[in-house]
Motif scaffolding. Sequence first.
Motif, PDB file in Angstrom:
ATOM      1  N   GLY A 398      -3.338   1.053  -4.625  1.00 56.62           N
ATOM      2  CA  GLY A 398      -4.082   0.949  -3.533  1.00 56.62           C
ATOM      3  C   GLY A 398      -5.445   0.316  -3.869  1.00 56.62           C
ATOM      4  O   GLY A 398      -5.722  -0.198  -5.092  1.00 56.62           O
ATOM      5  N   PHE A 399      -6.614   0.589  -3.026  1.00 56.46           N
ATOM      6  CA  PHE A 399      -7.671   0.013  -3.224  1.00 56.46           C
ATOM      7  C   PHE A 399      -8.449   0.399  -4.653  1.00 56.46           C
ATOM      8  O   PHE A 399      -8.437   1.114  -5.106  1.00 56.46           O
ATOM      9  CB  PHE A 399      -8.853   0.513  -1.954  1.00 56.46           C
ATOM     10  CG  PHE A 399      -8.222   0.240  -0.592  1.00 56.46           C
ATOM     11  CD1 PHE A 399      -7.761  -0.905  -0.268  1.00 56.46           C
ATOM     12  CD2 PHE A 399      -8.493   1.132   0.351  1.00 56.46           C
ATOM     13  CE1 PHE A 399      -7.620  -1.402   0.882  1.00 56.46           C
ATOM     14  CE2 PHE A 399      -8.095   0.935   1.493  1.00 56.46           C
ATOM     15  CZ  PHE A 399      -7.550  -0.118   1.886  1.00 56.46           C
ATOM     16  N   ASP A 400      -8.994  -0.899  -5.124  1.00 51.67           N
ATOM     17  CA  ASP A 400      -9.971  -0.742  -6.439  1.00 51.67           C
ATOM     18  C   ASP A 400      -9.168  -0.523  -7.671  1.00 51.67           C
ATOM     19  O   ASP A 400      -9.516  -1.099  -8.606  1.00 51.67           O
ATOM     20  CB  ASP A 400     -11.036   0.033  -6.203  1.00 51.67           C
ATOM     21  CG  ASP A 400     -12.353  -0.343  -6.933  1.00 51.67           C
ATOM     22  OD1 ASP A 400     -12.113  -1.670  -7.021  1.00 51.67           O
ATOM     23  OD2 ASP A 400     -12.964   0.391  -7.337  1.00 51.67           O
ATOM     24  N   ALA A 401      -7.789  -0.083  -7.538  1.00 52.22           N
ATOM     25  CA  ALA A 401      -7.287   0.158  -8.770  1.00 52.22           C
ATOM     26  C   ALA A 401      -6.750  -1.124  -9.429  1.00 52.22           C
ATOM     27  O   ALA A 401      -6.779  -2.073  -8.642  1.00 52.22           O
ATOM     28  CB  ALA A 401      -5.963   1.042  -8.351  1.00 52.22           C
ATOM     29  N   ASP A 402      -6.427  -1.136 -10.743  1.00 55.42           N
ATOM     30  CA  ASP A 402      -5.988  -2.224 -11.196  1.00 55.42           C
ATOM     31  C   ASP A 402      -4.464  -2.301 -11.188  1.00 55.42           C
ATOM     32  O   ASP A 402      -3.786  -3.262 -11.672  1.00 55.42           O
ATOM     33  CB  ASP A 402      -6.307  -2.279 -12.719  1.00 55.42           C
ATOM     34  CG  ASP A 402      -7.899  -2.493 -12.865  1.00 55.42           C
ATOM     35  OD1 ASP A 402      -8.305  -3.362 -12.130  1.00 55.42           O
ATOM     36  OD2 ASP A 402      -8.460  -1.831 -13.735  1.00 55.42           O
ATOM     37  N   THR A 403      -3.701  -1.078 -10.659  1.00 52.19           N
ATOM     38  CA  THR A 403      -2.330  -1.076 -10.509  1.00 52.19           C
ATOM     39  C   THR A 403      -1.994  -0.815  -9.279  1.00 52.19           C
ATOM     40  O   THR A 403      -2.597  -0.463  -8.150  1.00 52.19           O
ATOM     41  CB  THR A 403      -1.955   0.059 -11.309  1.00 52.19           C
ATOM     42  OG1 THR A 403      -2.439   1.062 -11.116  1.00 52.19           O
ATOM     43  CG2 THR A 403      -1.985  -0.092 -12.705  1.00 52.19           C
ATOM     44  N   ASN A 404      -0.773  -1.142  -8.815  1.00 57.49           N
ATOM     45  CA  ASN A 404      -0.114  -1.144  -7.460  1.00 57.49           C
ATOM     46  C   ASN A 404       1.075  -0.673  -7.473  1.00 57.49           C
ATOM     47  O   ASN A 404       1.861  -0.762  -8.384  1.00 57.49           O
ATOM     48  CB  ASN A 404      -0.501  -2.479  -6.474  1.00 57.49           C
ATOM     49  CG  ASN A 404      -0.744  -1.970  -5.096  1.00 57.49           C
ATOM     50  OD1 ASN A 404      -0.601  -0.731  -4.840  1.00 57.49           O
ATOM     51  ND2 ASN A 404      -1.121  -3.092  -4.337  1.00 57.49           N
ATOM     52  N   GLN A 405       1.471  -0.049  -6.320  1.00 58.74           N
ATOM     53  CA  GLN A 405       2.987   0.243  -5.981  1.00 58.74           C
ATOM     54  C   GLN A 405       3.254   0.342  -4.567  1.00 58.74           C
ATOM     55  O   GLN A 405       2.721   0.734  -3.871  1.00 58.74           O
ATOM     56  CB  GLN A 405       3.057   1.853  -6.494  1.00 58.74           C
ATOM     57  CG  GLN A 405       4.487   2.347  -6.266  1.00 58.74           C
ATOM     58  CD  GLN A 405       4.354   4.126  -6.589  1.00 58.74           C
ATOM     59  OE1 GLN A 405       3.194   4.514  -7.012  1.00 58.74           O
ATOM     60  NE2 GLN A 405       5.175   4.885  -6.531  1.00 58.74           N
ATOM     61  N   VAL A 406       4.273  -0.766  -4.512  1.00 61.33           N
ATOM     62  CA  VAL A 406       4.339  -1.294  -3.208  1.00 61.33           C
ATOM     63  C   VAL A 406       5.934  -1.222  -2.832  1.00 61.33           C
ATOM     64  O   VAL A 406       6.902  -1.307  -3.715  1.00 61.33           O
ATOM     65  CB  VAL A 406       3.871  -2.847  -2.817  1.00 61.33           C
ATOM     66  CG1 VAL A 406       2.310  -2.678  -3.056  1.00 61.33           C
ATOM     67  CG2 VAL A 406       4.655  -3.606  -3.540  1.00 61.33           C
ATOM     68  N   LEU A 407       6.169  -1.374  -1.391  1.00 57.42           N
ATOM     69  CA  LEU A 407       7.376  -1.732  -0.997  1.00 57.42           C
ATOM     70  C   LEU A 407       7.549  -3.150  -0.246  1.00 57.42           C
ATOM     71  O   LEU A 407       6.606  -3.671   0.499  1.00 57.42           O
ATOM     72  CB  LEU A 407       7.860  -0.695   0.367  1.00 57.42           C
ATOM     73  CG  LEU A 407       7.962   0.838  -0.103  1.00 57.42           C
ATOM     74  CD1 LEU A 407       8.156   1.540   1.145  1.00 57.42           C
ATOM     75  CD2 LEU A 407       9.014   0.938  -0.998  1.00 57.42           C
ATOM     76  N   LEU A 408       8.465  -3.971  -0.454  1.00 59.39           N
ATOM     77  CA  LEU A 408       8.508  -5.242   0.098  1.00 59.39           C
ATOM     78  C   LEU A 408       9.710  -5.023   1.340  1.00 59.39           C
ATOM     79  O   LEU A 408      10.677  -5.038   0.954  1.00 59.39           O
ATOM     80  CB  LEU A 408       9.083  -6.281  -1.070  1.00 59.39           C
ATOM     81  CG  LEU A 408       8.168  -6.476  -2.216  1.00 59.39           C
ATOM     82  CD1 LEU A 408       8.600  -7.593  -3.114  1.00 59.39           C
ATOM     83  CD2 LEU A 408       6.627  -6.731  -1.933  1.00 59.39           C
ATOM     84  N   ILE A 409       9.101  -5.516   2.401  1.00 62.58           N
ATOM     85  CA  ILE A 409       9.899  -5.106   3.559  1.00 62.58           C
ATOM     86  C   ILE A 409      10.139  -6.306   4.303  1.00 62.58           C
ATOM     87  O   ILE A 409       9.055  -7.197   4.609  1.00 62.58           O
ATOM     88  CB  ILE A 409       9.665  -4.129   4.543  1.00 62.58           C
ATOM     89  CG1 ILE A 409       9.318  -2.518   3.812  1.00 62.58           C
ATOM     90  CG2 ILE A 409      10.457  -3.868   5.715  1.00 62.58           C
ATOM     91  CD1 ILE A 409       8.613  -1.638   4.395  1.00 62.58           C
ATOM     92  N   ASP A 410      11.414  -7.020   4.321  1.00 61.49           N
ATOM     93  CA  ASP A 410      11.430  -8.257   5.194  1.00 61.49           C
ATOM     94  C   ASP A 410      11.906  -7.922   6.404  1.00 61.49           C
ATOM     95  O   ASP A 410      12.444  -7.042   6.759  1.00 61.49           O
ATOM     96  CB  ASP A 410      12.365  -9.335   4.218  1.00 61.49           C
ATOM     97  CG  ASP A 410      13.703  -9.050   3.950  1.00 61.49           C
ATOM     98  OD1 ASP A 410      14.115  -8.176   4.844  1.00 61.49           O
ATOM     99  OD2 ASP A 410      14.408  -9.355   3.096  1.00 61.49           O
ATOM    100  N   ALA A 411      12.076  -9.212   7.199  1.00 59.12           N
ATOM    101  CA  ALA A 411      12.421  -9.056   8.683  1.00 59.12           C
ATOM    102  C   ALA A 411      13.890  -8.580   8.729  1.00 59.12           C
ATOM    103  O   ALA A 411      14.321  -8.171  10.038  1.00 59.12           O
ATOM    104  CB  ALA A 411      12.268 -10.508   9.273  1.00 59.12           C
ATOM    105  N   ALA A 412      14.655  -8.786   7.694  1.00 53.54           N
ATOM    106  CA  ALA A 412      16.110  -8.489   7.925  1.00 53.54           C
ATOM    107  C   ALA A 412      16.468  -7.106   7.601  1.00 53.54           C
ATOM    108  O   ALA A 412      17.535  -6.283   7.737  1.00 53.54           O
ATOM    109  CB  ALA A 412      16.973  -9.272   6.790  1.00 53.54           C
ATOM    110  N   GLY A 413      15.358  -6.346   7.373  1.00 50.98           N
ATOM    111  CA  GLY A 413      15.280  -4.881   6.985  1.00 50.98           C
ATOM    112  C   GLY A 413      15.469  -4.441   5.730  1.00 50.98           C
ATOM    113  O   GLY A 413      15.450  -3.218   5.498  1.00 50.98           O
ATOM    114  N   SER A 414      15.536  -5.305   4.753  1.00 49.47           N
ATOM    115  CA  SER A 414      15.661  -5.324   3.364  1.00 49.47           C
ATOM    116  C   SER A 414      14.349  -4.358   2.517  1.00 49.47           C
ATOM    117  O   SER A 414      13.259  -5.051   3.071  1.00 49.47           O
ATOM    118  CB  SER A 414      16.152  -6.346   2.381  1.00 49.47           C
ATOM    119  OG  SER A 414      15.694  -6.470   1.477  1.00 49.47           O
ATOM    120  N   VAL A 415      14.517  -3.451   2.012  1.00 50.33           N
ATOM    121  CA  VAL A 415      13.502  -2.586   1.364  1.00 50.33           C
ATOM    122  C   VAL A 415      13.427  -2.713   0.093  1.00 50.33           C
ATOM    123  O   VAL A 415      14.613  -2.328  -0.553  1.00 50.33           O
ATOM    124  CB  VAL A 415      13.276  -1.324   2.014  1.00 50.33           C
ATOM    125  CG1 VAL A 415      12.053  -0.478   1.284  1.00 50.33           C
ATOM    126  CG2 VAL A 415      13.218  -1.299   3.546  1.00 50.33           C
TER     127      VAL A 415
END
Length: 447
Positions: A398-415
Amino acid sequence: MPDEAPDPAAGQRAGAMTGKVVVLGVTGGIAAYKAVSVCRMLVDAGCHVVPVMTRDARRFVGEATFSALASEPVMKSLWGEPDAIPHTRLGRRADLVVVAPATARFIGSYANGISDGLLLATVMATRAPVVVCPAMHTEMWEHPAVQENLEVLARRGVHVVSPEPGRLAGGDEGFGRLAEPGRIVDCVLGLLAGDHSKAGDHSKAGDHSKAGDHSKAGDHSKAGASLSGVHVLVSAGGTREAVDAVRVLTNRSSGKQGHAIAEAASLRGARVTLVTTTDRSVPHGIEVVRVESAAQMEKALLERSISAQVVVMAAAVADFRPKAAFEGKLHRSDGLPEILLEPTPDILMELSRSRRPGQLLVGFAAETEKVAERAKLKLLAKGVDLMVANDVSAPGAGFDADTNQVLLIDAAGSVEEIPLASKHAVAEAVLDKVARLMGPGRAPGQG
Ligand SMILES: Cc1cc2nc3c(=O)[nH]c(=O)nc-3n(C[C@H](O)[C@H](O)[C@H](O)COP(=O)(O)O)c2cc1C
């Protein structure tokens, strides 16, 4: 040895590039010590690293360090190397040349075709991708000569890893600090990974017979799926809403993730427009629009989205703003001000409503709990194609970190879960997903 911050992406890089020949050019800047880390990380990633040091680089770091860590001893001169024509041989062997740090002197000479030294002669002689990582004091970095020389290089297809703000030599603070080694290495490995046609290129590398080839020298393979010819519009940073003449309402967004996406898209060949609230430097070749408030950001994005095939809304836009900013500066002696708030424009919704056919819209959701659930609801409510959801309360994300960890969620529901990685690696994952979603049916120009 320099201090080394933990590098979360190191595991992902390990051994990935077996045998790729990387010429590591080191020039005479104070940041030459950081090239030691770059060297080691490239070797750890499986690259065959050939170090080339200028005379002045050797005033800053001993050649013994590089000779010990790299795959071959340091090369220093056009004259007196075992090879009688070292620059052309090296240029042809190279799968990639990276110069880190690159001094103002090196950049100026390279832009002007001056090849008075082994490193300059090698970058002139090679057909491999060249990555230049400038580092210098802010005054030098901002000098028009340096900026214009970099523009020339970028136009010719040289990849420029822009410097960063931070501590400089002599206790100064400012812009011009060498990019972190992890960022440089990610760029190098990204280019090498995308370089599928390399075997064929080797045989062509020495073929200088076609004059027209020179214009192609900059058309290096890009990291990941190509976005060549695609107009990508990216927003970044937290908006600032005026309270009075000196105060603003804002949020903790640093803009790092949005800038990383813009840079990665540019490296993949996209035409990139970046609308940002930050004063971060932006690599050459990216059109940058600096804004402050949500209203300014909305105007800039809506105007430019008309021609964009991909819009990535990575900015953190304020949800509320003061209904009217106080005139002048509020003083403590004036008593507590009453600040009335009103909603800001819902830019993602506006982009969704006004989007052109075939345009791919990517939103970001920063949440602190029920991340996937809330992001899915936001995706549906705003009608976007892809939501990048992150838990901004998670360590290292998240904010200001140099790293991140995310979920990619598309409109077809794939996560798809992207584990903790540098924001540049996350940017690549987002663009890979964008390229998959665009697919042949949504290819650029068909919108
Ligand atoms: C202490 C010191 C630090 C320097 N740091 C930088 C620097 O960070 N960036 C830069 O462009 N030049 C820097 N210079 C100037 C270069 O060393 C000088 O232009 C030199 O000729 C560069 O040679 P090279 O590009 O062949 O390595 C520095 C000079 C000194 C004395």
